[in-house]
Design a protein around this motif. Sequence first.
Motif, short mmCIF file in Angstrom:
data_model
loop_
_atom_site.label_atom_id
_atom_site.label_comp_id
_atom_site.label_asym_id
_atom_site.label_seq_id
_atom_site.Cartn_x
_atom_site.Cartn_y
_atom_site.Cartn_z
N MET A 66 0.85 -1.20 0.00
CA MET A 66 0.00 0.00 0.00
C MET A 66 0.88 1.24 0.00
O MET A 66 2.10 1.16 0.24
CB MET A 66 -0.92 0.03 1.22
CG MET A 66 -0.21 0.27 2.53
SD MET A 66 -1.33 0.27 3.93
CE MET A 66 -1.66 -1.46 4.05
N ALA A 101 -7.91 -0.13 3.72
CA ALA A 101 -7.48 -1.48 3.40
C ALA A 101 -8.14 -2.40 4.41
O ALA A 101 -8.02 -2.18 5.63
CB ALA A 101 -5.96 -1.59 3.51
N GLU A 142 -9.41 -6.30 0.55
CA GLU A 142 -10.00 -5.25 -0.29
C GLU A 142 -9.30 -3.94 -0.02
O GLU A 142 -8.79 -3.69 1.08
CB GLU A 142 -11.50 -5.08 -0.02
CG GLU A 142 -12.41 -5.91 -0.91
CD GLU A 142 -12.37 -5.49 -2.38
OE1 GLU A 142 -11.60 -4.58 -2.74
OE2 GLU A 142 -13.11 -6.08 -3.18
N PHE A 143 -9.29 -3.07 -1.04
CA PHE A 143 -8.69 -1.75 -0.90
C PHE A 143 -9.45 -0.77 -1.79
O PHE A 143 -9.81 -1.10 -2.92
CB PHE A 143 -7.21 -1.77 -1.31
CG PHE A 143 -6.51 -0.45 -1.10
CD1 PHE A 143 -5.90 -0.15 0.11
CD2 PHE A 143 -6.48 0.52 -2.11
CE1 PHE A 143 -5.27 1.07 0.32
CE2 PHE A 143 -5.86 1.73 -1.91
CZ PHE A 143 -5.26 2.01 -0.69
N ILE A 195 -4.57 -8.35 2.89
CA ILE A 195 -5.45 -7.25 2.49
C ILE A 195 -6.45 -7.82 1.49
O ILE A 195 -6.10 -8.19 0.37
CB ILE A 195 -4.66 -6.09 1.85
CG1 ILE A 195 -3.76 -5.43 2.89
CG2 ILE A 195 -5.61 -5.06 1.26
CD1 ILE A 195 -2.92 -4.29 2.36
N HIS A 244 -8.87 6.42 1.92
CA HIS A 244 -8.79 5.05 1.43
C HIS A 244 -8.75 4.10 2.62
O HIS A 244 -8.28 4.47 3.70
CB HIS A 244 -7.54 4.82 0.56
CG HIS A 244 -7.58 5.54 -0.75
ND1 HIS A 244 -7.09 6.83 -0.89
CD2 HIS A 244 -8.05 5.17 -1.97
CE1 HIS A 244 -7.27 7.21 -2.15
NE2 HIS A 244 -7.85 6.22 -2.83
N PHE A 264 -6.51 1.27 8.07
CA PHE A 264 -6.05 -0.11 8.03
C PHE A 264 -6.99 -0.88 8.95
O PHE A 264 -6.87 -0.80 10.18
CB PHE A 264 -4.60 -0.16 8.51
CG PHE A 264 -3.82 -1.35 8.02
CD1 PHE A 264 -3.88 -1.76 6.70
CD2 PHE A 264 -2.98 -2.04 8.88
CE1 PHE A 264 -3.14 -2.84 6.24
CE2 PHE A 264 -2.23 -3.12 8.44
CZ PHE A 264 -2.31 -3.51 7.12
#
Length: 285
Positions: free
Chosen positions: A27, A204, A213-214, A211, A202, A37
């Motif tokens: 990321m 994560a 999904e982001f 991870i 954003h 996060f």
Amino acid sequence: MEQNILLQLTHISKRYKTELALKDIGMTLHKGEILGFLGPSGAGKTTTIKIITGQLTQTSGEARILGADSSNLDVSIYEKIGVVSDNSGVYERMSVWENLSVFARIWRVPKARIEETLKQVGLLEHKKKQASKLSKGQMQRLVLARAVLHKPRILFLDEPTSGLDPSTALSIHRMLLDLKKEGMAVFLTTHNMEEATKLCDHVALLYQGNIVEFGTPQELCLKYNQKKQYRLLLSDGQKATLDQSPEHALQIAEWMKQDKIESIHSCEPTLESVFLQVTGASLSV
């Protein structure tokens, strides 16, 4: 790294004996961005922060913070970052002012900055109070004040509002958004998806070291909005949940003409329900 990229993780993995705690994490964090996060306890959030800040060494991959390799950080890097974690202790026998004064000397920060920071976190009127006599919310504000006293370029927050009352949490949210406007980057770990939706540019989604999904909170919620529905409250108290269809569009239009609709809401999923869809697990696991 590009000038506006302050943090970059590439293929980060961490193994503890036989357990793989992080698996190929990647990321970036930009100037003036809040990155969430997100995941349940034990997902690997704190481990990631410790790798980024040089407290742990990754098993593989590369973490770069402010252009430096996190596995070989010069002590000067800590003058440019701030960290708030669940074990960010304070000197309980000292006053609020004295606590910040200690760190002002360490960071070579002018004394005037102490008052400015205390005002920013809403503790100025408590500056003479002994730290041990602060409420939990006030103590968290003091820890946050200490972390931003030297105006770091990146602020790491590990569950910053956990256990706080809604009013205190809201005041911390406002402060974080102000810091963002000033250009500070914020790396926020939380399992509070409502908080993440409000604050983060954003997010994560982290589960079992991956991870999964982001994206932006809105992007993720719309991506998993597979069954488009609308929830209505009518003026006679009747409630209705309608699927998106030409027939229901005509019904809604008719109710609007008759001024019968008190409220209408789309039913896209929350980040928490997205997490459940992606992992099959709740955030309490």
